[in-house]
Enzyme design. Sequence first.
Site, PDB file in Angstrom:
ATOM      1  CB  CYS A 154      19.649  47.976  31.130  1.00  0.00           C
ATOM      2  SG  CYS A 154      20.157  46.236  31.524  1.00  0.00           S
TER       3      CYS A 154
ATOM      4  CG  HIS B 182      24.076  48.756  34.914  1.00  0.00           C
ATOM      5  ND1 HIS B 182      23.122  49.547  34.670  1.00  0.00           N
ATOM      6  CD2 HIS B 182      24.146  47.947  33.967  1.00  0.00           C
ATOM      7  CE1 HIS B 182      22.415  49.123  33.711  1.00  0.00           C
ATOM      8  NE2 HIS B 182      22.923  48.060  33.313  1.00  0.00           N
TER       9      HIS B 182
HETATM   10  N1  COA Z   1      34.490  46.016  37.898  1.00  0.00           N
HETATM   11  C1  COA Z   1      35.539  45.977  38.820  1.00  0.00           C
HETATM   12  N2  COA Z   1      35.434  45.240  39.864  1.00  0.00           N
HETATM   13  C2  COA Z   1      34.477  44.149  39.763  1.00  0.00           C
HETATM   14  C3  COA Z   1      33.530  44.191  39.198  1.00  0.00           C
HETATM   15  C4  COA Z   1      33.384  45.042  37.829  1.00  0.00           C
HETATM   16  N3  COA Z   1      32.464  44.988  37.046  1.00  0.00           N
HETATM   17  N4  COA Z   1      32.673  43.100  39.405  1.00  0.00           N
HETATM   18  C5  COA Z   1      33.206  42.553  40.360  1.00  0.00           C
HETATM   19  N5  COA Z   1      34.387  43.186  40.875  1.00  0.00           N
HETATM   20  C6  COA Z   1      35.353  42.911  41.842  1.00  0.00           C
HETATM   21  C7  COA Z   1      34.627  42.537  43.162  1.00  0.00           C
HETATM   22  O1  COA Z   1      34.698  43.601  44.107  1.00  0.00           O
HETATM   23  C8  COA Z   1      35.409  41.548  43.906  1.00  0.00           C
HETATM   24  O2  COA Z   1      36.609  42.083  44.212  1.00  0.00           O
HETATM   25  P1  COA Z   1      37.514  41.512  45.641  1.00  0.00           P
HETATM   26  O3  COA Z   1      37.711  40.258  45.312  1.00  0.00           O
HETATM   27  O4  COA Z   1      38.584  42.438  45.693  1.00  0.00           O
HETATM   28  O5  COA Z   1      36.095  41.489  46.883  1.00  0.00           O
HETATM   29  C9  COA Z   1      35.984  40.636  42.730  1.00  0.00           C
HETATM   30  O6  COA Z   1      35.840  41.621  41.228  1.00  0.00           O
HETATM   31  C10 COA Z   1      35.157  39.486  42.016  1.00  0.00           C
HETATM   32  O7  COA Z   1      33.937  39.873  42.400  1.00  0.00           O
HETATM   33  P2  COA Z   1      32.399  38.859  42.161  1.00  0.00           P
HETATM   34  O8  COA Z   1      31.343  39.564  42.800  1.00  0.00           O
HETATM   35  O9  COA Z   1      33.011  37.605  42.670  1.00  0.00           O
HETATM   36  O10 COA Z   1      32.564  38.931  40.270  1.00  0.00           O
HETATM   37  P3  COA Z   1      31.614  38.072  39.645  1.00  0.00           P
HETATM   38  O11 COA Z   1      32.473  37.069  38.818  1.00  0.00           O
HETATM   39  O12 COA Z   1      30.663  37.252  40.664  1.00  0.00           O
HETATM   40  O13 COA Z   1      31.054  38.959  38.585  1.00  0.00           O
HETATM   41  C11 COA Z   1      30.670  39.914  36.428  1.00  0.00           C
HETATM   42  C12 COA Z   1      31.630  39.784  37.915  1.00  0.00           C
HETATM   43  C13 COA Z   1      31.674  40.953  35.573  1.00  0.00           C
HETATM   44  C14 COA Z   1      30.695  38.695  35.605  1.00  0.00           C
HETATM   45  C15 COA Z   1      29.582  40.717  36.900  1.00  0.00           C
HETATM   46  O14 COA Z   1      29.764  42.004  37.599  1.00  0.00           O
HETATM   47  C16 COA Z   1      28.588  40.807  35.617  1.00  0.00           C
HETATM   48  O15 COA Z   1      27.876  40.031  35.296  1.00  0.00           O
HETATM   49  N6  COA Z   1      28.584  42.122  35.194  1.00  0.00           N
HETATM   50  C17 COA Z   1      27.838  42.293  34.012  1.00  0.00           C
HETATM   51  C18 COA Z   1      26.578  43.045  34.483  1.00  0.00           C
HETATM   52  C19 COA Z   1      25.274  42.883  33.311  1.00  0.00           C
HETATM   53  O16 COA Z   1      25.261  42.077  32.364  1.00  0.00           O
HETATM   54  N7  COA Z   1      24.782  44.131  33.301  1.00  0.00           N
HETATM   55  C20 COA Z   1      23.603  44.414  32.284  1.00  0.00           C
HETATM   56  C21 COA Z   1      24.321  44.779  31.373  1.00  0.00           C
HETATM   57  S1  COA Z   1      23.057  45.307  30.130  1.00  0.00           S
END
Ligand code: COA
Length: 386
Positions: free
Chosen positions: A83, A333
């Site tokens: 990252c 991100h």
């Molecule tokens: N913040 C706000 N809203 C979010 C979000 C976030 N981080 N991630 C997803 N959403 C919303 C989507 O828009 C969707 O909304 P909707 O139902 O109104 O369309 C809903 O939440 C579900 O989205 P989805 O894509 O199914 O979520 P997910 O469960 O597949 O993924 C996480 C959610 C948190 C697991 C994923 O964003 C993630 O892994 N984040 C961390 C990324 C990471 O590790 N980066 C590296 C860091 S060093």
Amino acid sequence: MRDVAVIGVGMNRWGELWNVAIRDLLAESVLKALDDAGIDSVEAMYIGCMTSGLFTDQEHLGAIGPDYSGICPVPGTRVESACASGGAAFRAAYMHVASGTADIVMAAGVEKMTDVDGGGATFALATAADQEYEVYNGITFPGLYAMMANHHMNKYGTTRDQLAQVSVKNHANGYNNELAQFRMKVTLDQVKNSVMVADPMTLLDCSPITDGSAAVILCSLDKAKEITRKRVVKVVGSGHASDTIQLAQRDDLSYLKSTELAAKQALDMAGKKITDIDFAEVHDCFSIAEIMVIEALGIAKVGKGGPATMDGVTAIDGMFPVNPSGGLKSKGHPVGATGVAQIVELTEQIRGDLDKNRQLKKANIGLAQNMGGSGASSVVHILEGV
Ligand code: COA
């Protein structure tokens, strides 16, 4: 080493961009940065990207970048540091110009993460952790940061509300950023009651999965003064440090040593103390990350990042604004682009280019901190208007 300045920046609107290929995503920011600098080519290009192969089946971005931006035969090099790839690409471009072997060099960053499903994205991101000792045992990135959060809460009494306040603040900032992925304000209750991802990290404590790019153009300071009509923004400090990739090998689970060391290098080079800095863009990949980063940078005392956040120290109108762009939490991100986008924000704030509702009153010196994995690498830059 000679003095270097940023003379052009560009960034696209981040989000879930299913109709844009990675090549076009990258080219959009590259062309915007060239346009902003008022030039039509550069001498070399560094492209931060973590894992375009796993996300889009496309490698060789060092060739894709110049080709689809229409600037062949400019040499392109992809830079990978998880990252922190964008920050590392910026540092490589900075070194190239500072060494005197080129006058004008681009640092760009890109990641197109939504072409795979959630499981695919979690797998791709987890390749930045220690496969044999962490990932094969079932850990994910939200899981790693959840362990750091639990440790911080147990050791220092950091509260759930203090963690959630990071997201409340950054979403409030991102609400005014027209390029941010999630432009909505959230409350403490919404953050705490959103779906659990890895206890105590809920959905709204996590940065999202994002498609996005960013690009900046670096130039020797002397030449910058001839080329740009905008305020010249000088790179006054650069630092880069590492830590054990495996969380279990760290002296302290909730302290980011690599960030402290990278910041020390950058501050020493700039001849400044953290109190000389006006604002910062930092790596809030999870709410706990911002709390640990502001402690490692010395914006808050160790263990006091939570109370400092709750007291508004890092708010946009606070003593030390952190993540005025909305940060990774709200802006998004796209991992390889994040570090470059931080430089875009620093440059625009220092130049005074932004809309009234998100332009900081005091923004002469800014610091960018970009982090790889669970803190195994960290890159810090300091920019100052001259
Ligand atoms: N913040 C706000 N809203 C979010 C979000 C976030 N981080 N991630 C997803 N959403 C919303 C989507 O828009 C969707 O909304 P909707 O139902 O109104 O369309 C809903 O939440 C579900 O989205 P989805 O894509 O199914 O979520 P997910 O469960 O597949 O993924 C996480 C959610 C948190 C697991 C994923 O964003 C993630 O892994 N984040 C961390 C990324 C990471 O590790 N980066 C590296 C860091 S060093």
